[in-house]
Scaffold this active site. Structure first.
Site, short mmCIF file in Angstrom:
data_model
loop_
_atom_site.label_atom_id
_atom_site.label_comp_id
_atom_site.label_asym_id
_atom_site.label_seq_id
_atom_site.Cartn_x
_atom_site.Cartn_y
_atom_site.Cartn_z
N LYS A 78 0.87 -1.19 0.00
CA LYS A 78 0.00 0.00 0.00
C LYS A 78 0.90 1.23 0.00
O LYS A 78 1.95 1.25 0.65
CB LYS A 78 -0.89 0.01 1.24
CG LYS A 78 -2.20 0.73 1.03
CD LYS A 78 -3.22 -0.16 0.31
CE LYS A 78 -4.58 0.47 0.18
NZ LYS A 78 -5.57 -0.45 -0.38
N GLY A 174 -26.77 1.22 -0.58
CA GLY A 174 -25.78 1.95 -1.38
C GLY A 174 -25.86 1.52 -2.83
O GLY A 174 -25.56 0.37 -3.16
N GLY A 176 -24.14 2.80 -5.56
CA GLY A 176 -23.07 3.48 -6.30
C GLY A 176 -22.61 2.62 -7.46
O GLY A 176 -23.37 1.82 -8.01
N ASN A 177 -21.34 2.78 -7.80
CA ASN A 177 -20.80 2.04 -8.96
C ASN A 177 -20.98 0.54 -8.80
O ASN A 177 -21.34 -0.15 -9.74
CB ASN A 177 -19.30 2.36 -9.13
CG ASN A 177 -19.11 3.81 -9.56
OD1 ASN A 177 -19.90 4.34 -10.33
ND2 ASN A 177 -18.09 4.45 -9.02
N VAL A 178 -20.72 0.03 -7.60
CA VAL A 178 -20.85 -1.42 -7.39
C VAL A 178 -22.30 -1.78 -7.08
O VAL A 178 -22.86 -2.71 -7.67
CB VAL A 178 -19.94 -1.90 -6.24
CG1 VAL A 178 -20.10 -3.41 -6.04
CG2 VAL A 178 -18.48 -1.56 -6.52
N TYR A 180 -25.23 -0.44 -7.66
CA TYR A 180 -26.25 -0.42 -8.72
C TYR A 180 -26.03 -1.56 -9.70
O TYR A 180 -26.98 -2.24 -10.11
CB TYR A 180 -26.30 0.93 -9.45
CG TYR A 180 -27.64 1.11 -10.13
CD1 TYR A 180 -28.71 1.68 -9.44
CD2 TYR A 180 -27.87 0.63 -11.42
CE1 TYR A 180 -29.97 1.78 -10.02
CE2 TYR A 180 -29.13 0.72 -12.00
CZ TYR A 180 -30.18 1.30 -11.30
OH TYR A 180 -31.43 1.38 -11.87
P1 NAD Z 1 -19.58 4.70 -4.73
O1 NAD Z 1 -19.04 5.91 -4.07
O2 NAD Z 1 -19.73 4.68 -6.21
O3 NAD Z 1 -21.01 4.33 -4.11
C1 NAD Z 1 -21.32 4.36 -2.76
C2 NAD Z 1 -22.82 4.64 -2.68
O4 NAD Z 1 -23.24 4.44 -1.34
C3 NAD Z 1 -23.18 6.06 -3.07
O5 NAD Z 1 -24.25 6.05 -3.99
C4 NAD Z 1 -23.58 6.71 -1.74
O6 NAD Z 1 -24.58 7.69 -1.90
C5 NAD Z 1 -24.12 5.50 -1.00
N1 NAD Z 1 -24.11 5.61 0.46
C6 NAD Z 1 -23.15 6.09 1.27
N2 NAD Z 1 -23.53 6.01 2.56
C7 NAD Z 1 -24.76 5.44 2.56
C8 NAD Z 1 -25.69 5.12 3.58
N3 NAD Z 1 -25.43 5.34 4.88
N4 NAD Z 1 -26.85 4.54 3.24
C9 NAD Z 1 -27.15 4.29 1.93
N5 NAD Z 1 -26.31 4.62 0.92
C10 NAD Z 1 -25.14 5.18 1.22
O7 NAD Z 1 -18.63 3.49 -4.24
P2 NAD Z 1 -18.46 2.08 -4.92
O8 NAD Z 1 -17.29 2.12 -5.84
O9 NAD Z 1 -19.74 1.58 -5.41
O10 NAD Z 1 -17.98 1.21 -3.65
C11 NAD Z 1 -18.92 0.84 -2.66
C12 NAD Z 1 -18.18 0.11 -1.53
O11 NAD Z 1 -17.51 -1.04 -2.06
C13 NAD Z 1 -17.10 0.95 -0.85
O12 NAD Z 1 -17.03 0.58 0.51
C14 NAD Z 1 -15.83 0.50 -1.56
O13 NAD Z 1 -14.69 0.68 -0.74
C15 NAD Z 1 -16.14 -0.97 -1.76
N6 NAD Z 1 -15.39 -1.57 -2.87
C16 NAD Z 1 -15.51 -1.04 -4.12
C17 NAD Z 1 -14.80 -1.65 -5.17
C18 NAD Z 1 -14.93 -1.13 -6.58
O14 NAD Z 1 -14.52 -1.84 -7.51
N7 NAD Z 1 -15.49 0.04 -6.79
C19 NAD Z 1 -13.98 -2.78 -4.93
C20 NAD Z 1 -13.92 -3.29 -3.62
C21 NAD Z 1 -14.63 -2.68 -2.60
#
Ligand code: NAD
Length: 350
Positions: A78, A174, A176-178, A180
């Site tokens: 890291k 939540g 978000g990207n993952v 949805y």
């Molecule tokens: P993102 O920022 O695109 O989406 C997060 C979503 O969660 C947002 O829409 C936000 O509005 C919502 N949110 C935040 N707090 C909330 C709450 N209290 N109640 C309801 N909704 C809430 O993030 P992402 O990329 O989708 O990642 C989501 C999680 O997965 C994170 O913890 C991230 O560390 C983890 N993760 C992501 C990836 C990846 O490939 N993107 C890989 C491993 C782990």
């Protein structure tokens, strides 16, 4: 410092400083026994260098465990760049960091993390090839969602004794990207969705596109369902929420879902199966590691789906030994990382 390195089994710690750009950075390399260390680069303000080093060490160790259980020939590392109060030229700062990475000659491969973007990785890539999650490598979220889907299937097999997701009630916290992308996959497989997000627009879209039932932010925990899938921020399972849960399993994408490790035993005591976060969300790591090696998209997806089998094995061992899945996963990772060592986590009996 050496004591901290010993206790976390960190192989190397590098500190970098560049006068011209103001760069101050830490790279912790936890383990290279299986291959070069890979892990994201954070760009955050820290109270002290000691805090930054502690963060890098803790996160590097986590990456080794994650890579080991994802079946990657890759170690954990890291990087942390201490964000200065003012930065004159962000691109130059990340290019300077690229030169630091290059000096490690491939022992550490960097990637996007909190506070950094694929554009920052593109700047690093001007100076070194040991970087992934560049613009060209693409968004890892779809593969993360695919891995979480495989993990949810494993949890459904373990708790409901069925392969199909048809009619299985799943709460996604939540979108978000993952989250949805996961909701779309679950909907396609016939699951009944309940969803929440801070952003009402995303909730409305899920209602319209996926027939999801909207839930208020605080109602997600107590809504009866088969699977609760935290896909927002970390810490969803905490002292307050744990008593409210009315689900058979917790299986989601968020990092650091348990506010502390005691939550793993408390979930077990409540009869709620927990899919360890770093096992179920490893699709993103597989994406960045394997795109870096030029592996084809189809093969990456096949590797991501194996997350389901890994969780089958974690859940089966957990049931057989009466230990939480979180403990079992750590122990399985340690066996891969230290095959010749008598190393045992003192918390985990042999
Ligand atoms: P993102 O920022 O695109 O989406 C997060 C979503 O969660 C947002 O829409 C936000 O509005 C919502 N949110 C935040 N707090 C909330 C709450 N209290 N109640 C309801 N909704 C809430 O993030 P992402 O990329 O989708 O990642 C989501 C999680 O997965 C994170 O913890 C991230 O560390 C983890 N993760 C992501 C990836 C990846 O490939 N993107 C890989 C491993 C782990």
């Amino acid at each position: 410092m050496f004591a901290a390195m010993r206790s976390e089994r960190v192989e190397a710690l590098h500190l970098f400083s560049d006068q011209q750009t103001g760069l101050e950075a830490v790279v912790a390399i936890h383990h290279t026994g299986l291959g070069p260390a890979l892990g994201g680069c954070r760009y955050l303000a820290y109270n002290s260098v000691e805090d930054a080093i502690a963060d890098a060490i803790r996160l590097a160790r986590g990456m080794s465990y994650k890579a080991a259980l994802a079946g990657l020939e890759q170690g954990g590392g890291k990087a942390v760049i201490l964000r200065p109060p003012h930065v004159a030229n962000r691109a130059a700062l990340f290019e300077a960091f690229g030169r630091c990475i290059e000096s490690l000659r491939g022992g550490y491969i960097t990637a996007m993390d909190s506070g950094t973007s694929s554009a920052d990785m593109d700047c690093i890539a001007q100076q070194t090839g040991h970087v992934t999650s560049t613009t060209e490598a693409g968004d890892p979220s779809p593969h993360t969602a695919l891995g979480v889907l495989a993990g949810i299937r494993a949890a459904v097999r373990a708790r409901l004794g069925q392969d199909s997701l048809n009619g299985v009630r799943i709460t996604v916290q939540g979108l978000g990207n993952v989250g949805y992308a996961l909701a779309q996959l679950l909907h396609a497989d016939g699951a009944e969705l309940m969803v929440s997000d801070l952003d009402h627009g995303k909730v409305r879209l899920a209602e319209e596109e996926l027939g999801a039932q909207p839930l208020a932010l605080e109602a997600v925990y107590e809504a009866p369902c088969d699977i609760f899938s935290p896909c927002g921020l970390g810490g969803a399972i905490n002292q307050r929420s744990i008593g409210l849960l009315r689900c058979a399993a917790v299986a989601g994408a968020a990092n650091n879902q348990l506010v502390d490790i005691d939550m793993a035993d408390q979930l077990d005591a409540r009869g709620i199966l927990y899919a360890p976060d770093y096992v179920i969300n490893a699709g993103g790591l597989l994406h960045v590691a394997l795109t870096h090696r030029g592996v084809a998209h189809g093969e990456i997806a096949a590797r991501v789906k194996q997350i389901g089998e890994r969780l089958d094995s974690v859940f089966a061992q957990s049931k057989a030994e009466g230990r939480s899945p979180a403990e079992v996963a750590d122990r399985q990772a340690e066996r891969i990382l230290y095959p010749d060592s008598a190393f045992l986590n003192p918390l985990i009996p042999a």
